[in-house]
Design a protein around this motif. Structure first.
Motif, PDB file in Angstrom:
ATOM      1  N   TYR A  32       0.425  -1.044  -0.357  1.00 15.86           N
ATOM      2  CA  TYR A  32       0.043   0.225   0.078  1.00 15.86           C
ATOM      3  C   TYR A  32       1.085   1.303   0.436  1.00 15.86           C
ATOM      4  O   TYR A  32       1.815   1.722   0.736  1.00 15.86           O
ATOM      5  CB  TYR A  32      -0.902  -0.164   1.614  1.00 15.86           C
ATOM      6  N   TYR A  36       0.864  11.676   1.040  1.00  8.84           N
ATOM      7  CA  TYR A  36       0.254  12.667   2.034  1.00  8.84           C
ATOM      8  C   TYR A  36       0.859  14.093   1.736  1.00  8.84           C
ATOM      9  O   TYR A  36       1.930  14.325   1.401  1.00  8.84           O
ATOM     10  CB  TYR A  36       1.010  12.197   3.513  1.00  8.84           C
ATOM     11  N   GLY A  43      -1.737  18.287   9.806  1.00 11.23           N
ATOM     12  CA  GLY A  43      -1.151  16.908  10.852  1.00 11.23           C
ATOM     13  C   GLY A  43      -1.251  16.791   8.457  1.00 11.23           C
ATOM     14  O   GLY A  43      -1.911  17.284   7.628  1.00 11.23           O
ATOM     15  N   PRO A  44      -0.880  15.814   8.491  1.00 12.20           N
ATOM     16  CA  PRO A  44      -0.242  15.030   6.208  1.00 12.20           C
ATOM     17  C   PRO A  44      -2.165  14.577   6.653  1.00 12.20           C
ATOM     18  O   PRO A  44      -2.848  14.160   7.246  1.00 12.20           O
ATOM     19  CB  PRO A  44       0.750  14.164   6.574  1.00 12.20           C
ATOM     20  N   LEU A  46      -4.285  13.378   3.261  1.00  4.04           N
ATOM     21  CA  LEU A  46      -3.850  11.807   2.214  1.00  4.04           C
ATOM     22  C   LEU A  46      -4.207  12.485   0.440  1.00  4.04           C
ATOM     23  O   LEU A  46      -5.167  12.859   0.970  1.00  4.04           O
ATOM     24  CB  LEU A  46      -5.303  10.167   2.640  1.00  4.04           C
ATOM     25  N   ARG A  51      -2.055   0.474  -5.203  1.00  4.35           N
ATOM     26  CA  ARG A  51      -1.784  -0.989  -4.603  1.00  4.35           C
ATOM     27  C   ARG A  51      -1.240  -1.501  -5.631  1.00  4.35           C
ATOM     28  O   ARG A  51      -1.092  -0.591  -6.619  1.00  4.35           O
ATOM     29  CB  ARG A  51      -2.678  -2.230  -3.731  1.00  4.35           C
ATOM     30  N   GLN A  95       0.624  -4.893   4.293  1.00  3.13           N
ATOM     31  CA  GLN A  95      -0.966  -5.949   4.372  1.00  3.13           C
ATOM     32  C   GLN A  95      -2.283  -4.534   4.589  1.00  3.13           C
ATOM     33  O   GLN A  95      -3.071  -5.074   5.305  1.00  3.13           O
ATOM     34  CB  GLN A  95      -1.001  -6.772   5.285  1.00  3.13           C
ATOM     35  N   GLY A  96      -2.205  -3.448   3.735  1.00  3.90           N
ATOM     36  CA  GLY A  96      -2.384  -2.332   3.864  1.00  3.90           C
ATOM     37  C   GLY A  96      -2.821  -1.384   5.213  1.00  3.90           C
ATOM     38  O   GLY A  96      -4.213  -1.056   5.175  1.00  3.90           O
ATOM     39  N   ALA A  97      -2.318  -2.307   5.992  1.00  4.18           N
ATOM     40  CA  ALA A  97      -2.323  -1.484   7.097  1.00  4.18           C
ATOM     41  C   ALA A  97      -1.905  -0.018   7.450  1.00  4.18           C
ATOM     42  O   ALA A  97      -1.213   0.282   6.709  1.00  4.18           O
ATOM     43  CB  ALA A  97      -1.476  -2.594   8.123  1.00  4.18           C
ATOM     44  N   GLN A  98      -2.560   1.256   8.121  1.00  2.00           N
ATOM     45  CA  GLN A  98      -1.492   2.291   8.550  1.00  2.00           C
ATOM     46  C   GLN A  98      -0.315   2.260   8.907  1.00  2.00           C
ATOM     47  O   GLN A  98      -0.348   3.717   9.905  1.00  2.00           O
ATOM     48  CB  GLN A  98      -3.377   2.766   9.144  1.00  2.00           C
TER      49      GLN A  98
ATOM     50  N   TYR B  33      -3.530   6.395  16.298  1.00  2.00           N
ATOM     51  CA  TYR B  33      -1.634   5.830  16.173  1.00  2.00           C
ATOM     52  C   TYR B  33      -1.046   7.252  16.750  1.00  2.00           C
ATOM     53  O   TYR B  33      -1.802   8.291  16.445  1.00  2.00           O
ATOM     54  CB  TYR B  33      -1.316   6.214  14.806  1.00  2.00           C
ATOM     55  N   LEU B  98      -7.668  -1.180  10.917  1.00  2.00           N
ATOM     56  CA  LEU B  98      -6.830  -0.968  10.827  1.00  2.00           C
ATOM     57  C   LEU B  98      -6.569  -1.173   9.236  1.00  2.00           C
ATOM     58  O   LEU B  98      -5.527  -0.818   9.189  1.00  2.00           O
ATOM     59  CB  LEU B  98      -5.627  -2.628  11.777  1.00  2.00           C
ATOM     60  N   VAL B  99      -7.677  -1.241   8.289  1.00  2.00           N
ATOM     61  CA  VAL B  99      -6.647  -1.467   7.092  1.00  2.00           C
ATOM     62  C   VAL B  99      -7.400  -0.163   6.706  1.00  2.00           C
ATOM     63  O   VAL B  99      -7.486  -0.163   5.114  1.00  2.00           O
ATOM     64  CB  VAL B  99      -7.314  -2.474   6.171  1.00  2.00           C
ATOM     65  N   THR B 100      -8.208   1.214   6.937  1.00  2.00           N
ATOM     66  CA  THR B 100      -8.620   2.128   6.223  1.00  2.00           C
ATOM     67  C   THR B 100      -7.964   3.892   6.414  1.00  2.00           C
ATOM     68  O   THR B 100      -7.096   3.246   7.625  1.00  2.00           O
ATOM     69  CB  THR B 100     -10.365   2.753   7.536  1.00  2.00           C
ATOM     70  N   GLU B 101      -7.569   4.345   5.733  1.00  2.00           N
ATOM     71  CA  GLU B 101      -7.154   5.797   6.374  1.00  2.00           C
ATOM     72  C   GLU B 101      -7.361   6.182   7.185  1.00  2.00           C
ATOM     73  O   GLU B 101      -8.134   6.157   8.119  1.00  2.00           O
ATOM     74  CB  GLU B 101      -8.030   6.848   4.648  1.00  2.00           C
ATOM     75  N   ALA B 102      -6.084   6.673   7.682  1.00  2.23           N
ATOM     76  CA  ALA B 102      -5.672   7.433   8.698  1.00  2.23           C
ATOM     77  C   ALA B 102      -6.056   8.540   8.320  1.00  2.23           C
ATOM     78  O   ALA B 102      -5.587   9.059   7.391  1.00  2.23           O
ATOM     79  CB  ALA B 102      -4.376   6.684   9.155  1.00  2.23           C
ATOM     80  N   PHE B 104      -5.101  12.716  10.389  1.00  5.46           N
ATOM     81  CA  PHE B 104      -4.167  13.288  11.153  1.00  5.46           C
ATOM     82  C   PHE B 104      -4.636  13.919  12.119  1.00  5.46           C
ATOM     83  O   PHE B 104      -5.618  14.983  11.371  1.00  5.46           O
ATOM     84  CB  PHE B 104      -2.665  13.674  10.493  1.00  5.46           C
TER      85      PHE B 104
END
Lengths: 112, 113
Positions: A32, A36, A43-44, A46, A51, A95-98, B33, B98-102, B104
């Motif tokens: 992934y 940003y 803050g950053p 997206l 992918r 694994q697509g984790a953030q 996070y 855990l897998v979606t956009e964060a 800030f």
């Protein structure tokens, strides 16, 4: 192996030009790759993400190009505008984790 | 929808003092996070929570840094004692899972003198 290397550190582009920022990674488990945008004091946020199952993704004036074999990806900003002046970070995760690993950042300045 | 809230925005302390930062994530976001962003560098993940449990704290300097998310909502990050090299912006982010956009927050700028 967890690093993401970003270049250039700073970039100046004339209004209407194309801004190009490059990133390279080593960890082949990364799957992934987001970009940003960060304005001073913020803050950053997206901007766009890709992918590795596709080689290019376009959203408006922003395009990510992805080269899996070279382990490189880049951000292209077409028709760059003064409002695009910001710091841009590439990142990667598994694994697509953030749980993102960020590049060093590129300070982009668009001259009017 | 309200964004990620952080406080304070700025903090100046002397080395060896302690400091705490607070984060309120977006409502309904299970994952939280804390990142450290040193001037001129990209953010570095310090700790990741899923609800009130720690998912990853491998990069948290545990001899001086601690974090908690006691009811699975708000979180605090503490540094005790602070060192000069802890001067940075501390960013909190949250995501649905855990897998979606964060997303800030604006961060807390810490200066240790």
């Amino acid at each position: 192996q967890q690093q993401v290397k970003q270049s250039p550190q700073s970039l100046i582009v004339q209004k209407g030009g194309i801004s190009i920022i490059n990133c390279a990674y080593e960890n082949t488990a990364f799957d992934y790759f987001p970009w940003y945008q960060q304005f001073p004091g913020k803050g950053p946020a997206l901007l766009i993400a890709i992918r590795p199952d596709v080689s290019e993704k376009k959203e408006g004036r922003f395009t990510i190009s992805f080269n899996k074999s070279a382990k490189q990806f880049s951000l292209h900003i077409m028709d760059s505008q003064p409002g695009d002046s910001a710091t841009y970070f590439c990142a990667a995760s598994v694994q697509g984790a953030q749980k993102l690993v960020f590049g060093q950042g590129t300070r982009l300045t668009i001259n009017p | 929808e309200a964004g990620v809230a952080q406080s304070p925005r700025y903090k100046i302390i002397e080395k060896r003092q302690s400091v705490a930062f607070w984060c309120n994530p977006i409502s309904g976001h299970a994952t939280l996070y804390w990142y450290q962003q040193i001037l001129g560098q990209g953010p570095k993940l310090l700790i990741q929570f899923q609800n009130n449990g720690v998912v990853d704290d491998s990069q948290l300097p545990k001899d001086r840094f601690s974090a908690e998310r006691l009811k699975g909502v708000d979180s605090t990050l503490k540094i005790q004692p602070a060192k000069l090299e802890d001067s940075a912006v501390y960013l909190c982010a949250s995501s649905l899972n855990l897998v979606t956009e964060a997303f800030f927050g604006q961060g807390t700028r810490l200066t240790v003198v």
